[in-house]
Motif scaffolding. Structure first.
Motif, short mmCIF file in Angstrom:
data_model
loop_
_atom_site.label_atom_id
_atom_site.label_comp_id
_atom_site.label_asym_id
_atom_site.label_seq_id
_atom_site.Cartn_x
_atom_site.Cartn_y
_atom_site.Cartn_z
N MET A 1 -53.03 -22.27 94.89
CA MET A 1 -52.41 -23.04 93.81
C MET A 1 -51.76 -22.11 92.78
SD MET A 1 -55.13 -26.18 93.37
CE MET A 1 -54.06 -27.25 92.39
N THR A 2 -52.40 -20.98 92.52
CA THR A 2 -51.81 -20.02 91.59
C THR A 2 -50.53 -19.42 92.16
OG1 THR A 2 -54.05 -19.51 90.81
CG2 THR A 2 -52.29 -18.01 90.14
N GLU A 3 -50.55 -19.11 93.44
CA GLU A 3 -49.37 -18.57 94.11
C GLU A 3 -48.21 -19.56 94.06
OE1 GLU A 3 -49.04 -16.05 98.09
OE2 GLU A 3 -49.50 -18.17 98.52
N LEU A 4 -48.49 -20.84 94.34
CA LEU A 4 -47.44 -21.86 94.28
C LEU A 4 -46.87 -21.97 92.88
CD1 LEU A 4 -49.09 -24.67 96.43
CD2 LEU A 4 -46.96 -23.47 96.97
N LEU A 5 -47.74 -21.92 91.89
CA LEU A 5 -47.28 -22.01 90.50
C LEU A 5 -46.42 -20.81 90.13
CD1 LEU A 5 -49.23 -23.28 87.50
CD2 LEU A 5 -48.43 -20.93 87.39
N ARG A 6 -46.82 -19.61 90.56
CA ARG A 6 -46.09 -18.39 90.21
C ARG A 6 -44.71 -18.33 90.83
NH1 ARG A 6 -46.99 -13.47 88.49
NH2 ARG A 6 -46.48 -12.46 90.47
N GLU A 7 -44.48 -19.08 91.90
CA GLU A 7 -43.14 -19.10 92.50
C GLU A 7 -42.10 -19.62 91.53
OE1 GLU A 7 -43.40 -21.41 96.04
OE2 GLU A 7 -44.60 -19.93 97.13
N GLN A 8 -42.55 -20.39 90.51
CA GLN A 8 -41.63 -20.95 89.52
C GLN A 8 -41.42 -20.02 88.32
OE1 GLN A 8 -40.50 -23.69 90.98
NE2 GLN A 8 -42.13 -23.31 92.48
N ALA A 9 -42.16 -18.90 88.28
CA ALA A 9 -42.12 -17.96 87.15
C ALA A 9 -42.26 -18.69 85.82
CB ALA A 9 -40.81 -17.16 87.17
N PRO A 10 -43.31 -19.52 85.66
CA PRO A 10 -43.46 -20.30 84.43
C PRO A 10 -43.97 -19.45 83.27
CG PRO A 10 -45.37 -20.65 85.80
CD PRO A 10 -44.44 -19.75 86.59
N THR A 11 -43.61 -19.85 82.08
CA THR A 11 -44.13 -19.24 80.86
C THR A 11 -45.20 -20.11 80.23
OG1 THR A 11 -42.04 -18.10 80.41
CG2 THR A 11 -43.53 -18.42 78.55
N ARG A 12 -44.92 -21.42 80.13
CA ARG A 12 -45.84 -22.37 79.48
C ARG A 12 -46.45 -23.26 80.56
NH1 ARG A 12 -45.05 -23.44 74.16
NH2 ARG A 12 -45.41 -25.67 74.48
N VAL A 13 -47.79 -23.19 80.66
CA VAL A 13 -48.49 -23.89 81.74
C VAL A 13 -49.61 -24.76 81.17
CG1 VAL A 13 -49.94 -23.59 83.80
CG2 VAL A 13 -47.93 -22.13 83.45
N LEU A 14 -49.76 -25.95 81.74
CA LEU A 14 -50.86 -26.87 81.42
C LEU A 14 -51.76 -27.00 82.64
CD1 LEU A 14 -52.27 -29.05 79.64
CD2 LEU A 14 -50.65 -30.70 80.63
N GLU A 15 -53.06 -26.80 82.43
CA GLU A 15 -54.05 -27.03 83.48
C GLU A 15 -54.87 -28.26 83.12
OE1 GLU A 15 -57.73 -24.63 85.63
OE2 GLU A 15 -57.45 -24.47 83.47
N ILE A 16 -55.02 -29.17 84.08
CA ILE A 16 -55.86 -30.35 83.88
C ILE A 16 -57.13 -30.16 84.69
CG2 ILE A 16 -56.02 -32.85 84.12
CD1 ILE A 16 -53.97 -31.87 82.04
N GLY A 17 -58.26 -30.01 83.98
CA GLY A 17 -59.54 -29.78 84.62
C GLY A 17 -59.97 -28.33 84.49
N THR A 18 -60.44 -27.93 83.32
CA THR A 18 -60.88 -26.55 83.10
C THR A 18 -62.05 -26.20 84.00
OG1 THR A 18 -60.30 -26.87 80.77
CG2 THR A 18 -61.53 -24.88 81.32
#
Length: 230
Positions: free
Chosen positions: A87-104
């Motif tokens: 999931m982190t790898e998929l997210l990093r493909e977008q090179a995001p700066t501001r990220v929201l995680e639901i479910g700490t």
């Protein structure tokens, strides 16, 4: 595979772990993740350097680096290392700066995200988990992670829009507030229940008022629930 250089993560000896929680065990976990197809070297480096065992009760710490999910209490689990990495790898493909995680949850996925993005917001509905995760993240210096006790389905509207949103519980339908809080061009990574009861990881990209969904691997997560448990 050559293990990632973890010297950039200096730790006191009591944080490094010994035996089944040692650096050698983390290196073996990362080698396994690479064999399983995780190709993002930054994700592998972070997961080699961070003490996953600290996010479990002491009785389960020796199992922290196994390829399995583990209970953290309150009917919740710490996802297996592969799903955290994927999931982190998929997210990093977008090179995001501001990220929201639901479910700490335990805070481990939060920590991994905090190491690879600039700004992170994370919402948890169970107060005991929220407080415990906050303590662990402060201990490990994840100062760019902001935590909130709230119903995750509502997101964090005053901090929106987000370049990416990561949902760590399975929804039957994606909450509209989360889709609304995506920036144009942003992505949401989430497990989604299908009609036959299976769960599949999806990547939803916002293009103006349109949302394009890509179905990925089958997965298994606890359900996304409403309300706050104080």
């Amino acid at each position: 595979m050559r293990s990632p250089d973890t010297r950039r993560y200096p730790r006191p000896e009591w944080l490094q772990g010994v035996g089944m929680t040692s650096q050698r065990t983390r290196d073996r976990m990362v080698e396994r993740l690479a064999r399983q197809g995780i190709a993002d070297h930054r994700v592998l480096e972070v997961m080699a350097g961070e003490p996953r065992h600290l996010f479990l009760d002491e009785a389960l710490a020796h199992r922290a680096y196994e390829d399995t999910s583990l209970p953290i209490g309150h009917g919740q689990t710490l996802s297996q290392p592969w799903i955290v990495a994927r999931m982190t790898e998929l997210l990093r493909e977008q090179a995001p700066t501001r990220v929201l995680e639901i479910g700490t949850g335990s805070g481990y996925q939060t920590l991994v995200l905090a190491r690879v993005v600039t700004e992170l917001w994370s919402v948890e509905r169970i107060n005991a988990l929220h407080r415990r995760a906050g303590e662990r993240l402060r201990l490990l210096g994840a100062h760019n992670a902001r935590l909130r006790l709230a119903d995750g389905g509502h997101g964090w509207p005053e901090a929106a829009p987000f370049d990416a949103i990561l949902l760590t519980a399975c929804a039957s339908t994606l909450p509209e507030p989360l889709l609304a809080q995506l920036a144009d061009g942003g992505v949401l990574i989430a497990p989604l229940a299908e009609q036959d009861g299976t769960q599949r990881l999806v990547r939803v990209r916002r293009e103006g008022t349109r949302f394009e969904t890509q179905r990925l691997e089958t997965v298994r997560f606890v359900p996304l629930l409403e309300g706050v448990i104080r």
